[in-house]
Design an enzyme around this catalytic site. Structure first.
Site, PDB file in Angstrom:
ATOM      1  N   LYS A  73       0.842  -1.196   0.000  1.00  0.00           N
ATOM      2  CA  LYS A  73       0.000   0.000   0.000  1.00  0.00           C
ATOM      3  C   LYS A  73       0.873   1.240   0.000  1.00  0.00           C
ATOM      4  O   LYS A  73       1.903   1.298   0.683  1.00  0.00           O
ATOM      5  CB  LYS A  73      -0.927   0.026   1.222  1.00  0.00           C
ATOM      6  CG  LYS A  73      -1.943   1.176   1.147  1.00  0.00           C
ATOM      7  CD  LYS A  73      -2.925   1.158   2.300  1.00  0.00           C
ATOM      8  CE  LYS A  73      -2.337   1.761   3.551  1.00  0.00           C
ATOM      9  NZ  LYS A  73      -3.352   1.987   4.603  1.00  0.00           N
ATOM     10  N   ARG A 114     -10.136  -0.434   7.372  1.00  0.00           N
ATOM     11  CA  ARG A 114      -9.273  -1.391   8.069  1.00  0.00           C
ATOM     12  C   ARG A 114      -8.757  -0.816   9.380  1.00  0.00           C
ATOM     13  O   ARG A 114      -8.536  -1.537  10.344  1.00  0.00           O
ATOM     14  CB  ARG A 114      -8.158  -1.904   7.178  1.00  0.00           C
ATOM     15  CG  ARG A 114      -7.047  -0.934   6.754  1.00  0.00           C
ATOM     16  CD  ARG A 114      -6.051  -0.750   7.861  1.00  0.00           C
ATOM     17  NE  ARG A 114      -4.724  -0.452   7.417  1.00  0.00           N
ATOM     18  CZ  ARG A 114      -3.960   0.460   7.966  1.00  0.00           C
ATOM     19  NH1 ARG A 114      -4.397   1.231   8.941  1.00  0.00           N
ATOM     20  NH2 ARG A 114      -2.720   0.617   7.561  1.00  0.00           N
ATOM     21  N   ALA A 226      -2.322   9.073  16.799  1.00  0.00           N
ATOM     22  CA  ALA A 226      -0.858   9.121  16.754  1.00  0.00           C
ATOM     23  C   ALA A 226      -0.337   8.056  15.798  1.00  0.00           C
ATOM     24  O   ALA A 226      -0.337   6.869  16.119  1.00  0.00           O
ATOM     25  CB  ALA A 226      -0.277   8.914  18.150  1.00  0.00           C
ATOM     26  N   SER A 298      -2.802   2.043  18.030  1.00  0.00           N
ATOM     27  CA  SER A 298      -2.870   1.571  16.641  1.00  0.00           C
ATOM     28  C   SER A 298      -2.113   2.499  15.699  1.00  0.00           C
ATOM     29  O   SER A 298      -2.408   3.692  15.610  1.00  0.00           O
ATOM     30  CB  SER A 298      -4.332   1.479  16.203  1.00  0.00           C
ATOM     31  OG  SER A 298      -4.428   1.139  14.839  1.00  0.00           O
TER      32      SER A 298
END
Length: 328
Positions: A73, A114, A226, A298
């Site tokens: 990606k 996602r 973040a 995440s």
């Protein structure tokens, strides 16, 4: 791959026609589990920093070995964009036998989904099962997909929203109207997170905006904003009193919620409880009591994109959606 001489091109509208949050949660949970089982290859993200324009560009390759799915990606982050989306992405899926790019798709919507799905998976494993209130700090695109994902794994009844932009808040309220939640627009971050079961932060700030004293025992937090060096949404004191789970140690330490506290020697990487993969495959514990505070840090993993992109590609073939092109 049916025809090695053509590439399936999926446009933004093609992907939007196919994508569903339930599918992406399934794909992301599987990717996390394979990550925990060390059945993937995923080199670190490579960053280009456009400091004059407050933006960056990233390459994210990944390989799910068991399923023979691989790709890369390419994605930007330009929070000050006006005419263009703040995040734009392209995903390329490649045949592992030959290296041929059999699919190229707009991955902007996929990226939002996602990331939201990752929050959904983390919420499934880390939040209290009786959680029914959500506090959104930030009302952008990611707030919506995070909420939709959390809504699939918990019976959410009330949503509290705070954003510095009233326009963003009003737009989000329109987007989530179909969920039929009780909604409350909050004037402050404190109001949005206080006495809330699940807190979701999706802002690009570089100074903490959520204080430890505002967070009740038993709260679960998805810290999403973040995603680059220097960004931090949560007060360091909050990290110290919580069970912190990251998606992957290296990118989290480089650019996740823990990056600034670790750099400033205010938080130790040894205090991170686990990565999410080991929680999903049950080699490490998730929530162990109803009063502990849990945080999911995440930053986003390439294997989330690859697994999600594969799911979209398969559905596109089933529905005969997309355009076959001679790319090479």
């Amino acid at each position: 791959m049916e025809n090695k001489l053509t590439t399936l091109k999926l446009s933004k509208s093609d992907v939007e026609e196919i994508i569903e949050i339930e599918d992406i949660i399934e794909a992301v949970e599987s990717a996390f589990k394979q990550f925990g089982n060390e059945k993937i290859q995923m080199p670190p993200k490579a960053y280009l920093y456009f400091n004059k324009h407050n933006g960056d560009y990233r390459t994210m390759p990944g390989y799910l070995e068991e399923e023979e799915i691989a790709g890369c990606k390419l994605v930007n982050s330009h929070p000050e964009n006006k005419e263009y989306p703040t995040v734009m992405a392209v995903l390329i899926l490649v045949d592992t036998e030959t290296g041929y790019p059999y699919c190229i798709m707009d991955a902007t919507e996929l990226t939002a989904y996602r990331t939201g799905a990752a929050g959904g998976v983390a919420t499934k494993y880390l939040s209290r099962k009786d959680s029914d209130t959500v506090g959104l700090v930030g009302a952008g695109v990611q707030a919506e997909t995070q909420l939709r994902a959390v809504n699939t794994v918990r019976d959410i009844k009330e949503v509290k929203i705070h954003d510095v932009s009233s326009e963003a808040t009003e737009n989000l309220l329109k987007q989530i109207k179909d969920l039929n939640h009780k909604t409350k627009v909050c004037k402050t971050t404190k109001e949005a997170v206080k006495d809330t079961d699940i807190v979701i932060t999706t802002t690009p700030v570089r100074k903490p905006i959520v204080k430890a004293s505002w967070i009740s025992p038993g709260t679960h937090i998805n810290a999403i904003g973040a995603d680059a060096e220097g960004k931090q949404e949560l007060e360091t004191k909050l990290l110290k009193k919580s069970k912190v789970v990251v998606d992957d140690y290296k990118p989290a330490i480089h650019g996740g919620e823990v990056n600034v506290p670790i750099t400033n020697k205010e938080y130790n990487k040894k205090d991170i409880h686990s990565d999410i993969g080991k929680i999903v495959n049950q080699t490490k514990t998730g929530r162990t009591n109803p009063k502990e505070i849990t945080i999911f840090d995440s930053t986003g993993l390439a294997v989330q994109d690859i697994a999600s992109g594969w799911k979209i590609y398969q559905k596109a073939k089933q529905k005969n959606i997309g355009q076959k092109i001679e790319l090479i």
